[in-house]
Motif scaffolding. Structure first.
Motif, PDB file in Angstrom:
ATOM      1  N   UNK A 216      -5.010  -6.467  26.416  1.00  0.00           N
ATOM      2  CA  UNK A 216      -4.284  -6.602  25.156  1.00  0.00           C
ATOM      3  C   UNK A 216      -4.008  -5.239  24.515  1.00  0.00           C
ATOM      4  N   UNK A 217      -4.901  -4.295  24.711  1.00  0.00           N
ATOM      5  CA  UNK A 217      -4.704  -2.948  24.186  1.00  0.00           C
ATOM      6  C   UNK A 217      -4.002  -2.041  25.204  1.00  0.00           C
ATOM      7  N   UNK A 218      -4.307  -2.214  26.472  1.00  0.00           N
ATOM      8  CA  UNK A 218      -3.782  -1.305  27.495  1.00  0.00           C
ATOM      9  C   UNK A 218      -2.278  -1.427  27.698  1.00  0.00           C
ATOM     10  N   UNK A 219      -1.689  -2.543  27.234  1.00  0.00           N
ATOM     11  CA  UNK A 219      -0.227  -2.677  27.345  1.00  0.00           C
ATOM     12  C   UNK A 219       0.491  -2.060  26.150  1.00  0.00           C
ATOM     13  N   UNK A 220      -0.274  -1.453  25.225  1.00  0.00           N
ATOM     14  CA  UNK A 220       0.280  -0.669  24.119  1.00  0.00           C
ATOM     15  C   UNK A 220       1.128  -1.500  23.151  1.00  0.00           C
ATOM     16  N   UNK A 221       0.503  -2.455  22.462  1.00  0.00           N
ATOM     17  CA  UNK A 221       1.247  -3.226  21.455  1.00  0.00           C
ATOM     18  C   UNK A 221       1.532  -2.386  20.218  1.00  0.00           C
ATOM     19  N   UNK A 222       2.440  -2.877  19.414  1.00  0.00           N
ATOM     20  CA  UNK A 222       2.770  -2.232  18.147  1.00  0.00           C
ATOM     21  C   UNK A 222       1.825  -2.764  17.063  1.00  0.00           C
ATOM     22  N   UNK A 223       1.221  -1.865  16.275  1.00  0.00           N
ATOM     23  CA  UNK A 223       0.378  -2.241  15.144  1.00  0.00           C
ATOM     24  C   UNK A 223       1.225  -2.213  13.880  1.00  0.00           C
ATOM     25  N   UNK A 224       1.307  -3.357  13.199  1.00  0.00           N
ATOM     26  CA  UNK A 224       2.077  -3.415  11.952  1.00  0.00           C
ATOM     27  C   UNK A 224       1.230  -4.074  10.872  1.00  0.00           C
ATOM     28  N   UNK A 225       1.534  -3.738   9.627  1.00  0.00           N
ATOM     29  CA  UNK A 225       0.886  -4.415   8.507  1.00  0.00           C
ATOM     30  C   UNK A 225       1.962  -4.904   7.552  1.00  0.00           C
ATOM     31  N   UNK A 226       1.602  -5.962   6.816  1.00  0.00           N
ATOM     32  CA  UNK A 226       2.512  -6.536   5.826  1.00  0.00           C
ATOM     33  C   UNK A 226       1.719  -6.906   4.582  1.00  0.00           C
ATOM     34  N   UNK A 227       2.435  -7.167   3.501  1.00  0.00           N
ATOM     35  CA  UNK A 227       1.811  -7.841   2.379  1.00  0.00           C
ATOM     36  C   UNK A 227       1.426  -9.257   2.813  1.00  0.00           C
ATOM     37  N   UNK A 279      -6.313  -0.914   5.958  1.00  0.00           N
ATOM     38  CA  UNK A 279      -5.207  -1.809   5.610  1.00  0.00           C
ATOM     39  C   UNK A 279      -5.701  -3.140   5.066  1.00  0.00           C
ATOM     40  N   UNK A 280      -6.686  -3.736   5.737  1.00  0.00           N
ATOM     41  CA  UNK A 280      -7.091  -5.105   5.397  1.00  0.00           C
ATOM     42  C   UNK A 280      -8.083  -5.151   4.243  1.00  0.00           C
ATOM     43  N   UNK A 281      -9.152  -4.374   4.323  1.00  0.00           N
ATOM     44  CA  UNK A 281     -10.218  -4.467   3.320  1.00  0.00           C
ATOM     45  C   UNK A 281      -9.873  -3.699   2.050  1.00  0.00           C
ATOM     46  N   UNK A 282      -9.324  -2.511   2.196  1.00  0.00           N
ATOM     47  CA  UNK A 282      -9.082  -1.670   1.019  1.00  0.00           C
ATOM     48  C   UNK A 282      -7.707  -1.899   0.402  1.00  0.00           C
ATOM     49  N   UNK A 283      -6.709  -2.180   1.237  1.00  0.00           N
ATOM     50  CA  UNK A 283      -5.356  -2.358   0.714  1.00  0.00           C
ATOM     51  C   UNK A 283      -4.954  -3.823   0.582  1.00  0.00           C
ATOM     52  N   UNK A 284      -5.754  -4.714   1.126  1.00  0.00           N
ATOM     53  CA  UNK A 284      -5.471  -6.137   0.998  1.00  0.00           C
ATOM     54  C   UNK A 284      -4.263  -6.608   1.767  1.00  0.00           C
ATOM     55  N   UNK A 285      -3.883  -5.883   2.818  1.00  0.00           N
ATOM     56  CA  UNK A 285      -2.731  -6.260   3.623  1.00  0.00           C
ATOM     57  C   UNK A 285      -3.164  -7.015   4.874  1.00  0.00           C
ATOM     58  N   UNK A 467     -18.444 -10.965   0.494  1.00  0.00           N
ATOM     59  CA  UNK A 467     -19.212  -9.806   0.047  1.00  0.00           C
ATOM     60  C   UNK A 467     -19.753  -9.021   1.243  1.00  0.00           C
ATOM     61  N   UNK A 468     -20.273  -9.711   2.239  1.00  0.00           N
ATOM     62  CA  UNK A 468     -20.829  -9.031   3.412  1.00  0.00           C
ATOM     63  C   UNK A 468     -19.741  -8.280   4.173  1.00  0.00           C
ATOM     64  N   UNK A 469     -18.576  -8.875   4.344  1.00  0.00           N
ATOM     65  CA  UNK A 469     -17.503  -8.191   5.060  1.00  0.00           C
ATOM     66  C   UNK A 469     -17.004  -6.974   4.300  1.00  0.00           C
ATOM     67  N   UNK A 470     -16.983  -7.071   2.965  1.00  0.00           N
ATOM     68  CA  UNK A 470     -16.478  -5.961   2.159  1.00  0.00           C
ATOM     69  C   UNK A 470     -17.490  -4.822   2.035  1.00  0.00           C
ATOM     70  N   UNK A 471     -18.778  -5.143   1.964  1.00  0.00           N
ATOM     71  CA  UNK A 471     -19.785  -4.119   1.652  1.00  0.00           C
ATOM     72  C   UNK A 471     -20.749  -3.823   2.799  1.00  0.00           C
ATOM     73  N   UNK A 472     -20.819  -4.665   3.803  1.00  0.00           N
ATOM     74  CA  UNK A 472     -21.807  -4.487   4.873  1.00  0.00           C
ATOM     75  C   UNK A 472     -21.170  -4.572   6.251  1.00  0.00           C
TER      76      UNK A 472
END
Length: 649
Positions: A216-227, A279-285, A467-472
């Motif tokens: 899944x990584x070795x075929x070089x996918x595109x990483x994108x984020x959205x709102x 992107x996910x935890x700090x920016x909420x995307x 809480x655990x995912x955000x802080x631990x």
């Protein structure tokens, strides 16, 4: 449930089983494998030696049961090199290796006519004078409003505790649905935890839950984020890694450097994990893998890749097309996997949502070389035990679980099979307060829901996991961890007074005890994490970045940018521990506030106000790891001892 749990329902691109080399001409030995396991850091040498020594027996037992591990025409069980593996000890039957193992083991159990009990939630481990006397479980299928028994008490001097890791603590998790863990019950009973701070985190899809490693990584996918609403789509990796060749080469390396590793976070492939986390935890995307389009450019520029990535794709005949075309060329089953899931994901037509997820707890309950807990009669086996250290070879968890069962069974057979059960009167005396407390906790929860018209077990569950995912998770700050510990401790202290659950819902009733278990686990783990940060002076190791204000940020890491920090905030500053604590291990104890007020599981009792409570405090201690033993291996001596004792001592 028999058909639930991580082993039956989880896997990866090529799920690995790790054992002694059984093919080819590469040199290997039990001692060499033990050294590999021991070198992971914070590992006890006697456990590593037992795990290596019994790996062949455990592996061949699975083969005899019918697990189709591949062998060549001469009968050798062929292998390959996995992560943290200096040999070629790894083998696999594909993405569902552990599923095949579980299915064949279950058939063996059923063939022996061994009775099994399904739909049981562990409530408490019953302990008297440091000795297991029984187990209390909730009958999850008991229909509300009927005379079906709500609880069952098993009277036994031995418990082989194989409940998996405490998966329910994290919201961002690749553990399968239905795998929650049950570490809280033995912790409340006084079982010590070991290396609780050491987790593995890695990129995984969320629906369905699956590691996006390997191809899944070795075929070089595109990483994108959205709102969250899908707007503002962008390729966010380019903010930090603008160099085309460098970015794609790091994505490629994530294929077999899948777990987040702080040693690769400065200028290596684990940068990808940190950028996804931001992107996910700090920016909420939301972050997605897009296999439909090449990243950054319309066509793949193979000449810009590092030689390792370019040569691999060249040998695979995959230096062409789009990521999905490369995936289907290299590994068609990897494409079909998502297509066949319910709900299915067609990677040719849609993007795959991913996040950095909790995947495995390397720590767990303390064990010795026979997988005995500090509680006599309790044998933690598999991910629930603390057999691993900071690092471990890929696939060693599957082997460790099999060896654990073998060692525990051997000890029980030699020393505990003929132990008498606690007599009726004595058992009732010590079990009654624990059972009574469980009834009181449930009755109070149902009464509060009836009075208020609302239940809150779902809120508790969501709050602690978020809480655990955000802080631990993979990025931790000691102040945040301390605050999270105190928050969860407060929830646990008040739980028996505030929890509410619908008496008409089996799910709600079940969650009364599930949430209590998760709160106990989370509080203990957070306590261990906070103490670790103080002991380690905020230095980082393994799968965690501990914020160090005096540390350094990751760098762009290519050419003229080799020393240029990435524009990350200061929480991403870190300092490597350099293996400073590899020779030590942290042990953690949950000290119940009710300890001494009631025997049993330590869950029932009274605080200073006379109220039964769930809370407690956390005590941590450090000790040197036990070295790999240098036993006398002179044959005549070992043979004599074996004839006399079976060497089970």
């Amino acid at each position: 449930r028999v058909d639930a749990g991580t082993s039956r329902n989880a896997g990866s691109d090529k799920q690995t089983y790790y054992k002694l080399t059984l093919s080819g001409g590469d040199p290997d030995s039990v001692r060499d494998m033990a050294e590999t396991l021991f070198s992971g850091g914070a590992v006890d040498g006697d456990v590593a030696l037992a795990e290596a020594a019994c790996s062949t027996q455990a592996f061949l037992h699975l083969c005899e049961l019918g697990v189709p591990f591949p062998r060549n025409r001469y009968g050798e069980y062929i292998g390959y090199k996995t992560d943290h593996d200096p040999r070629r000890r790894a083998t696999s039957v594909g993405p569902y290796t552990s599923k095949s193992m579980v299915e064949h083991l279950q058939k063996a159990v059923e063939a022996k006519g061994i009775e099994t009990f399904e739909f049981c939630r562990v409530v408490d481990v019953l302990v008297h004078d440091g000795q297991v006397i029984g187990l209390l479980v909730l009958n999850r299928r008991a229909e509300p409003g009927t005379d079906q028994p709500r609880f069952t008490v098993f009277r036994t001097p031995n418990i082989v505790y194989a409940t998996g890791g405490p998966a329910g603590m994290y919201a961002n998790s690749v553990y399968p649905n239905g795998q929650w863990g049950a570490s809280g019950a033995p912790l409340r009973a006084g079982a010590k935890g070991k290396n609780l701070t050491e987790w593995q985190f890695g990129l995984a899809s969320l629906t369905p839950r699956w590691n996006v490693s390997g191809t899944y990584m070795q075929v070089l996918p595109r990483f994108v984020s959205t709102n969250p609403d899908g707007s503002d789509e962008r390729e966010f990796l380019s903010e930090a890694i603008p160099d085309y060749g460098r970015q794609l080469s790091l994505v490629f390396l994530k294929g077999y450097q899948w777990p987040f590793d702080i040693r690769k976070a400065r200028d290596g492939s684990s940068l990808i994990d940190l950028l996804v986390y931001r992107e996910t935890v700090l920016r909420g995307r939301y972050v997605y893998l897009d296999f439909r389009t090449n990243p950054m450019r319309a066509e793949l520029d193979a000449d810009a890749l590092d030689p390792e990535a370019r040569d691999y794709l060249d040998k695979a005949g995959a230096l062409f097309g789009t990521p999905i075309e490369r995936l289907r060329h290299m590994n068609e089953p990897a494409y079909q996997f998502y297509l066949d899931k319910n709900p299915g994901v067609d990677l040719e037509k849609e993007m795959l949502r991913v996040d950095v997820c909790a995947q495995h707890n390397n720590g767990g309950l303390t064990i010795d070389r026979w997988w005995r807990s500090n509680i006599e009669g309790l044998f933690p086996c598999g991910e629930v035990d603390g057999g691993h250290g900071v690092y471990r070879p890929g696939g060693s968890a599957l082997n460790e679980g099999q060896v654990a069962a073998l060692r525990a069974a051997t000890w029980i057979s030699a020393h505990r099979a003929s132990l008498p059960l606690t007599d009726d009167a004595e058992f009732a005396e010590f079990a009654a307060p624990v059972v009574g407390h469980a009834f009181d906790l449930l009755a109070g929860a149902c009464d509060r829901a009836a009075e208020s018209g609302a239940e809150n077990v779902g809120d508790y569950l969501d709050d602690v996991r978020q809480l655990m995912s955000a802080k631990a998770g993979p990025v931790r700050n000691v102040d945040d961890v301390r605050a999270a510990r105190d928050t969860v401790g407060g929830w646990l202290d008040e739980y028996d007074r505030t929890v509410s659950a619908s008496a008409k819902s089996r799910r709600s009733i079940d969650r009364v005890f599930l949430v209590r278990d998760i709160l106990t686990s989370a509080y203990t783990y957070l306590g261990a994490m906070a103490e670790y940060a103080e002991h380690a002076n905020n230095t980082s190791r393994g799968s965690v970045l501990w914020t160090d204000p005096n540390g350094k940020l990751p760098v762009k890491g290519f050419g003229q940018d080799a020393d240029t920090p990435i524009d990350l905030d200061d929480r991403f500053k870190f300092t490597l521990d350099g293996g400073r604590l590899d020779g030590e291990t942290q042990e953690t104890t949950f000290v119940s506030a009710a300890a001494g007020a009631a025997d049993g599981a330590g869950a029932a009792g009274a605080d200073d106000a006379g109220r039964a409570g769930e809370g407690g405090s956390i005590a941590c201690a450090w000790r040197l790891v036990r070295p790999i033993p240098e036993d006398d291996d002179f044959f005549e001596n070992v043979w004599r001892d074996y004839r006399e004792t079976g060497n089970v001592d």
